[in-house]
Design a protein around this motif. Sequence first.
Motif, mmCIF file in Angstrom:
data_model
loop_
_atom_site.group_PDB
_atom_site.id
_atom_site.type_symbol
_atom_site.label_atom_id
_atom_site.label_comp_id
_atom_site.label_asym_id
_atom_site.label_seq_id
_atom_site.Cartn_x
_atom_site.Cartn_y
_atom_site.Cartn_z
ATOM 1 N N ASP A 78 44.215 42.495 42.252
ATOM 2 C CA ASP A 78 44.853 41.432 43.024
ATOM 3 C C ASP A 78 44.557 41.655 44.502
ATOM 4 O O ASP A 78 44.461 42.795 44.950
ATOM 5 C CB ASP A 78 46.380 41.489 42.873
ATOM 6 C CG ASP A 78 46.834 41.309 41.440
ATOM 7 O OD1 ASP A 78 46.225 40.507 40.723
ATOM 8 O OD2 ASP A 78 47.812 41.975 41.059
ATOM 9 N N LEU A 132 45.734 40.002 48.450
ATOM 10 C CA LEU A 132 46.562 39.099 49.237
ATOM 11 C C LEU A 132 46.077 39.177 50.676
ATOM 12 O O LEU A 132 45.968 40.266 51.233
ATOM 13 C CB LEU A 132 48.016 39.566 49.137
ATOM 14 C CG LEU A 132 49.073 38.756 49.830
ATOM 15 C CD1 LEU A 132 49.326 37.473 49.053
ATOM 16 C CD2 LEU A 132 50.353 39.573 49.905
ATOM 17 N N PHE A 157 46.080 34.319 47.753
ATOM 18 C CA PHE A 157 46.313 35.306 46.709
ATOM 19 C C PHE A 157 45.226 35.131 45.666
ATOM 20 O O PHE A 157 45.026 34.038 45.154
ATOM 21 C CB PHE A 157 47.697 35.097 46.084
ATOM 22 C CG PHE A 157 47.983 36.011 44.932
ATOM 23 C CD1 PHE A 157 48.221 37.361 45.149
ATOM 24 C CD2 PHE A 157 48.009 35.534 43.637
ATOM 25 C CE1 PHE A 157 48.486 38.217 44.086
ATOM 26 C CE2 PHE A 157 48.279 36.370 42.572
ATOM 27 C CZ PHE A 157 48.520 37.712 42.803
ATOM 28 N N ARG A 181 43.635 36.731 42.054
ATOM 29 C CA ARG A 181 43.843 37.628 40.913
ATOM 30 C C ARG A 181 42.581 37.627 40.073
ATOM 31 O O ARG A 181 42.078 36.591 39.691
ATOM 32 C CB ARG A 181 45.021 37.165 40.076
ATOM 33 C CG ARG A 181 45.088 37.919 38.743
ATOM 34 C CD ARG A 181 46.428 37.850 38.111
ATOM 35 N NE ARG A 181 47.295 38.744 38.868
ATOM 36 C CZ ARG A 181 48.616 38.661 38.842
ATOM 37 N NH1 ARG A 181 49.210 37.753 38.140
ATOM 38 N NH2 ARG A 181 49.342 39.512 39.533
ATOM 39 N N ASN A 215 56.727 39.329 46.752
ATOM 40 C CA ASN A 215 57.079 38.252 45.820
ATOM 41 C C ASN A 215 58.065 37.274 46.450
ATOM 42 O O ASN A 215 57.927 36.062 46.322
ATOM 43 C CB ASN A 215 57.674 38.828 44.537
ATOM 44 C CG ASN A 215 56.648 39.502 43.649
ATOM 45 O OD1 ASN A 215 55.444 39.327 43.819
ATOM 46 N ND2 ASN A 215 57.127 40.288 42.702
ATOM 47 N N MET A 275 56.363 35.055 49.084
ATOM 48 C CA MET A 275 55.508 34.025 48.502
ATOM 49 C C MET A 275 56.275 33.030 47.635
ATOM 50 O O MET A 275 55.772 31.949 47.352
ATOM 51 C CB MET A 275 54.397 34.687 47.693
ATOM 52 C CG MET A 275 53.455 35.499 48.567
ATOM 53 S SD MET A 275 52.202 36.361 47.620
ATOM 54 C CE MET A 275 51.341 35.011 46.851
ATOM 55 N N ILE A 318 56.921 33.431 44.506
ATOM 56 C CA ILE A 318 56.414 33.531 43.134
ATOM 57 C C ILE A 318 56.376 35.007 42.750
ATOM 58 O O ILE A 318 56.391 35.881 43.612
ATOM 59 C CB ILE A 318 55.003 32.917 42.977
ATOM 60 C CG1 ILE A 318 53.990 33.669 43.855
ATOM 61 C CG2 ILE A 318 54.987 31.432 43.267
ATOM 62 C CD1 ILE A 318 52.546 33.304 43.591
ATOM 63 N N GLU A 319 56.319 35.259 41.455
ATOM 64 C CA GLU A 319 56.176 36.637 40.978
ATOM 65 C C GLU A 319 54.688 36.975 40.951
ATOM 66 O O GLU A 319 54.070 37.047 39.893
ATOM 67 C CB GLU A 319 56.806 36.781 39.586
ATOM 68 C CG GLU A 319 58.299 36.585 39.573
ATOM 69 C CD GLU A 319 59.042 37.681 40.348
ATOM 70 O OE1 GLU A 319 58.682 38.867 40.233
ATOM 71 O OE2 GLU A 319 59.970 37.328 41.093
ATOM 72 N N ALA A 320 54.123 37.186 42.121
ATOM 73 C CA ALA A 320 52.703 37.484 42.225
ATOM 74 C C ALA A 320 52.381 38.866 41.688
ATOM 75 O O ALA A 320 51.351 39.082 41.062
ATOM 76 C CB ALA A 320 52.247 37.371 43.684
#
Length: 136
Positions: A28, A30, A39, A41, A122, A125, A127-129
């Motif tokens: 990942d 960022l 971001f 992935r 997280n 952002m 979100i649960e990155a």
Amino acid sequence: MTKKTKPGPKIIEFTFARYSYFPCNEGDKLILEGNKITFERHWGCEDDLNLVISDISDRKWEEFLRSLDRLKIWNWSKNYRDPVVLDGGGWNLFIKTTSSKIESHGINKKPSNFNEFLESINKLMGIEAFEIFYLE
């Protein structure tokens, strides 16, 4: 006469990456560019995700900076390494603000509050990155 308040610290540069040593698992990444976060992935041979988040409020940035201070990120060591583990993964972090700077990385080792740092990202952002692993 109005009193001018001095603006608080502001993030100028921010990059964070996690990676794996397993095949097809690049990791990942960022990156802060201007006012937006990118971001990326790359987990799995064909399972790529690119996400740009550009609507982060000033309040969220301020909360994130406070969390960095609370977690004492600025005191992290430059290098974390576990020479016994031969596979696994690593991470790199670079944050520069108008008042502080941190550059830290690790290979199969991390600071004790690393998961809390991931939770802060997280929350920033929305979100649960990043998955949080509470195993030590």
